[in-house]
Design an enzyme around this catalytic site. Structure first.
Site, PDB file in Angstrom:
ATOM      1  N   ARG A   1      -7.813  -6.706  -9.685  1.00  0.00           N
ATOM      2  CA  ARG A   1      -8.668  -7.859 -10.030  1.00  0.00           C
ATOM      3  C   ARG A   1     -10.028  -7.378 -10.539  1.00  0.00           C
ATOM      4  NH1 ARG A   1      -9.284  -6.873  -4.513  1.00  0.00           N
ATOM      5  NH2 ARG A   1     -11.450  -6.410  -3.999  1.00  0.00           N
TER       6      ARG A   1
ATOM      7  N   HIS B   1     -16.891   6.040  -0.076  1.00  0.00           N
ATOM      8  CA  HIS B   1     -15.949   5.172  -0.771  1.00  0.00           C
ATOM      9  C   HIS B   1     -16.356   5.116  -2.235  1.00  0.00           C
ATOM     10  CE1 HIS B   1     -14.208   0.948  -1.629  1.00  0.00           C
ATOM     11  NE2 HIS B   1     -13.340   1.886  -1.894  1.00  0.00           N
TER      12      HIS B   1
ATOM     13  N   LYS C   1       0.819  -1.221   0.000  1.00  0.00           N
ATOM     14  CA  LYS C   1       0.000   0.000   0.000  1.00  0.00           C
ATOM     15  C   LYS C   1       0.852   1.270   0.000  1.00  0.00           C
ATOM     16  CE  LYS C   1      -3.139  -2.973  -0.034  1.00  0.00           C
ATOM     17  NZ  LYS C   1      -3.745  -3.345  -1.313  1.00  0.00           N
TER      18      LYS C   1
HETATM   19  C1  MV4 Z   1      -9.182   5.424   5.595  1.00  0.00           C
HETATM   20  C2  MV4 Z   1     -10.320   5.920   6.278  1.00  0.00           C
HETATM   21  C3  MV4 Z   1     -10.257   7.216   6.727  1.00  0.00           C
HETATM   22  N1  MV4 Z   1      -9.148   7.971   6.528  1.00  0.00           N
HETATM   23  N2  MV4 Z   1      -8.108   6.209   5.405  1.00  0.00           N
HETATM   24  C4  MV4 Z   1     -10.617   0.902   5.326  1.00  0.00           C
HETATM   25  C5  MV4 Z   1     -10.138  -0.208   4.492  1.00  0.00           C
HETATM   26  C6  MV4 Z   1      -9.073   0.312   3.629  1.00  0.00           C
HETATM   27  N3  MV4 Z   1      -9.306  -0.125   2.284  1.00  0.00           N
HETATM   28  C7  MV4 Z   1      -9.098   1.786   3.776  1.00  0.00           C
HETATM   29  N4  MV4 Z   1     -10.019   2.083   4.827  1.00  0.00           N
HETATM   30  C8  MV4 Z   1     -10.187   3.342   5.305  1.00  0.00           C
HETATM   31  N5  MV4 Z   1      -9.148   4.176   5.116  1.00  0.00           N
HETATM   32  C9  MV4 Z   1      -8.105   7.452   5.869  1.00  0.00           C
HETATM   33  N6  MV4 Z   1      -7.035   8.198   5.682  1.00  0.00           N
HETATM   34  C10 MV4 Z   1     -11.412   5.072   6.455  1.00  0.00           C
HETATM   35  C11 MV4 Z   1     -11.342   3.772   5.972  1.00  0.00           C
HETATM   36  C12 MV4 Z   1     -12.536   2.986   6.144  1.00  0.00           C
HETATM   37  C13 MV4 Z   1     -13.286   2.548   5.042  1.00  0.00           C
HETATM   38  C14 MV4 Z   1     -12.911   2.814   3.736  1.00  0.00           C
HETATM   39  C15 MV4 Z   1     -13.658   2.372   2.664  1.00  0.00           C
HETATM   40  C16 MV4 Z   1     -14.820   1.658   2.889  1.00  0.00           C
HETATM   41  C17 MV4 Z   1     -15.214   1.375   4.160  1.00  0.00           C
HETATM   42  C18 MV4 Z   1     -14.470   1.801   5.257  1.00  0.00           C
HETATM   43  C19 MV4 Z   1     -14.882   1.524   6.546  1.00  0.00           C
HETATM   44  C20 MV4 Z   1     -14.143   1.954   7.615  1.00  0.00           C
HETATM   45  C21 MV4 Z   1     -12.961   2.668   7.408  1.00  0.00           C
END
Ligand code: MV4
Length: 446
Positions: free
Chosen positions: A291, A208, A116
């Site tokens: 993917r 997201h 990452k």
């Molecule tokens: C974050 C975030 C808030 N701020 N990064 C969760 C899984 C990973 N793919 C990235 N994630 C997150 N990164 C920053 N700087 C919040 C999450 C996150 C999240 C992201 C996408 C979809 C669902 C989520 C659920 C909780 C936290």
């Protein structure tokens, strides 16, 4: 084109890939564990090979067995689907060493995006906006404190080997930073065998949003718009839609063009998804998935393209047959993941499906390997069907979704259908007014 494709997966996605192969006139090989001998993906394939015992590590993750199944059947390519070996760079390399084509990106790109920190560094260099953060690994507490002050609290401690939320810890202030780092470090070491960490500004209420790309590795890359995947619980997406109700046309075109240009410069090959957090009208790159994704279907519905057919053609060496200006976005699509789980507690509900009736009619698609009499094994994920609805507007799509959910009959196991029926009546859902925390908050208030 390939003569025979081995599909290293199970369930609805194995069927989805078989359908694409059949339309291309390519023979299919199913592989299965002992628990999946009666599965639909085995019945509908041209040939099948049992590759091991029920636990995934003995079968769907068993690389020597899968390579042997290719050699026995004479398959000249492998489609990994999603999950299992789909983002395993070593698997892609081993296949190439056996002169079998991995239907996916180069092993180098899979490996690059698996880290990452490197993924983020690559994205930034390619001109993709990223979340403000440490721009490299965290070494010691002193350095972390200095970086966190620069970034500004709250900060999020993330695992370089992570993804899907594992090994992530929030530090609201400097007081919590040391514990966040040591907890993230031990969790990351235990989960991935790698304790490399990095820091990011913690975004409080993002959506997201992910951009679908299609590229041929020859320098041609296009985007297929975005999907909004904010409705999730514990990092399990439950509802995905395209286009995102949060974006206007200009934001959509700008982020799409940025991503397409970046993938062109990277010489990326295959389908890919560039994931963003979207907050305050800005996009912040977090990760890239190399993917085919579960929710690729909503993109297919609004573009009319078959992403799996495109993926197979690209793997066979064909240049992209579409230019960006050939892509027309049409209407709205929503996918609901019908899982064999209790709709409130999400406790898995394996067992035998006694009645199974899927909805139909205009704009309704069901991707599923389930049938009446099928016994859902307890070893794998609980996805039993994807309901995808397409209509001209988001409102019509919601009305059609409500109708389709009402028609869906799954008896014998609990499913997430009641959750989706209740969501359709929520004003925030009707208005498209939700972020990544909305569903968990809604369930807690339930
Ligand atoms: C974050 C975030 C808030 N701020 N990064 C969760 C899984 C990973 N793919 C990235 N994630 C997150 N990164 C920053 N700087 C919040 C999450 C996150 C999240 C992201 C996408 C979809 C669902 C989520 C659920 C909780 C936290």
């Amino acid at each position: 084109m390939f003569d025979k494709v081995l599909i290293a997966n199970r369930g609805e996605i194995a069927l989805r890939i078989q359908r694409a192969c059949k339309e291309l006139g390519v023979a299919t090989v199913a592989v299965h564990s002992t628990a999946d001998a009666d599965a639909m993906h085995v019945r509908l394939a041209d040939e099948s090979v049992c590759i091991g015992a029920a636990p995934a590590k003995d079968s769907y993750l068993n690389i020597p067995q899968i390579v042997a199944a290719c050699e026995i059947t004479g398959a000249d390519a492998v489609h990994p689907g999603y999950g299992f070996l789909a983002e395993n760079a070593r698997f892609a390399e081993i296949l190439e060493e056996h002169d079998i084509t991995f239907i996916g990106p180069s092993a180098e790109h899979v490996r690059l995006m698996g880290n990452k920190i490197e993924a983020k560094d690559t994205a930034r260099k390619l001109g993709i906006p990223v979340v403000p953060g440490s721009d490299g690994p965290v070494t010691d507490l002193k350095q972390a404190k200095r970086l966190a002050r620069e970034i500004g609290y709250p900060v999020l401690v993330k695992a370089a080997a992570g993804g899907g939320g594992r090994g992530m810890k929030v530090a609201p202030t400097e007081t919590e930073l040391e514990v966040a780092i040591s907890t993230a470090r031990s969790e990351s070491k235990a989960a991935f065998g790698d304790d490399t960490l990095y820091l990011e500004k913690y975004l409080m209420k993002p959506r997201h949003i992910e951009v679908q790309v299609l590229a041929d590795g020859l320098g041609n890359a296009i985007h297929l718009g975005e999907r909004d995947c904010s409705l999730q619980r514990r990092h399990q997406k439950l509802w995905e839609e395209a286009p995102s109700p949060a974006l206007n046309q200009s934001e959509r075109e700008t982020i799409g063009a940025t991503v397409a240009k970046a993938m062109q410069d990277l010489r990326y090959r295959g389908v890919g998804t560039v994931e963003f957090l979207y907050e305050g009208g800005e996009f912040f790159f977090i990760e890239m998935n190399t993917r085919l994704q579960v929710e690729h279907t909503v993109t297919e519905m609004i573009t009319g393209l078959d992403l799996v057919i495109e993926q197979i053609r690209i793997a066979a060496g064909a240049p992209l047959s579409l230019r960006q200006e050939d892509i027309r976005f049409n209407g709205h699509a929503i996918e609901c993941r019908i899982n064999a789980e209790n709709a409130r507690t999400f406790r898995p509900s394996p067992g035998t499906i006694t009645h199974f009736h899927t909805p139909g009619g205009l704009g309704v698609r069901v991707d599923s390997g389930a049938y009446a009499g099928y016994t859902i094994p307890p070893y794998y994920d609980s996805l039993i069907a994807k309901l995808i609805v397409h209509a001209r507007t988001r409102n019509e799509c919601l009305m059609r979704l409500k109708r389709a959910l009402g028609e869906f009959v799954v008896d014998g196991v609990e499913t997430t259908i009641p959750l989706f029926i209740s969501l359709i009546g929520e004003p925030d859902i009707v208005d498209g007014n939700y972020d990544i925390h909305w569903l968990e908050k809604h369930l807690a208030e339930g």
